[in-house]
Motif scaffolding. Sequence first.
Motif, PDB file in Angstrom:
ATOM      1  N   ASP A  37     -28.054  -8.972  12.773  1.00 57.99           N
ATOM      2  CA  ASP A  37     -27.523  -7.698  12.282  1.00 57.99           C
ATOM      3  C   ASP A  37     -26.026  -7.846  12.044  1.00 57.99           C
ATOM      4  O   ASP A  37     -25.319  -8.498  12.823  1.00 57.99           O
ATOM      5  N   GLN A  39     -22.031  -6.634  11.748  1.00 54.42           N
ATOM      6  CA  GLN A  39     -21.139  -5.917  12.656  1.00 54.42           C
ATOM      7  C   GLN A  39     -20.070  -5.197  11.847  1.00 54.42           C
ATOM      8  O   GLN A  39     -19.687  -5.648  10.777  1.00 54.42           O
ATOM      9  N   GLY A  40     -19.587  -4.074  12.382  1.00 52.74           N
ATOM     10  CA  GLY A  40     -18.488  -3.357  11.743  1.00 52.74           C
ATOM     11  C   GLY A  40     -18.927  -2.007  11.222  1.00 52.74           C
ATOM     12  O   GLY A  40     -19.946  -1.443  11.628  1.00 52.74           O
ATOM     13  N   ILE A  45     -21.180  -3.843   7.264  1.00 53.91           N
ATOM     14  CA  ILE A  45     -22.475  -4.361   7.730  1.00 53.91           C
ATOM     15  C   ILE A  45     -23.343  -4.729   6.531  1.00 53.91           C
ATOM     16  O   ILE A  45     -23.891  -5.832   6.453  1.00 53.91           O
ATOM     17  N   ARG A  48     -21.973  -7.886   4.737  1.00 48.47           N
ATOM     18  CA  ARG A  48     -22.205  -9.130   5.476  1.00 48.47           C
ATOM     19  C   ARG A  48     -23.681  -9.523   5.459  1.00 48.47           C
ATOM     20  O   ARG A  48     -24.015 -10.692   5.278  1.00 48.47           O
TER      21      ARG A  48
END
Length: 152
Positions: A37, A39-40, A45, A48
């Motif tokens: 998953d 992040q952020g 997200i 990425r």
Amino acid sequence: MRLLAIGKAPSKAPEMELFARYAKRIRPAMGLVEFADGQGAPAEIKRREGDAILAALKPDEFLIALDMGGAAPDSPGLAKLLAGWLERSKKLTFVIGGAEGLDAPVIARAGAKLSLGTLTWPHMLVRPMLAEQIYRAQSILAGHPYHRAGRP
């Protein structure tokens, strides 16, 4: 044939055992590639996760994105779609995004979009549901009695 999916599940999770059961019935068997998953913030997200998915794709793959805006066929309709996709003589690759959905470049790269309906499903449940429906579609195309179209 393979499935790219955001999120990593324990191999002994009931959802993964069910996915494995149907994935090995599919011909050729469906492989699974999982990505962590993102992040952020939500936009970060998606970006990425999308970058990871796009980096994993090969140029000769026909990508089918699981997306609420995609076609929502019944099982015989999915069999017809699958037959058409297989005629392209490219490796079929399905992709399931994370909680934030698929990033726009992934959707743009997809040759087709498929929806499992308008309900929201947990991403870990979508994996076995998709594998079962692909197995069902292949059974329909082969004339196998697994799919029963009639109602009592």
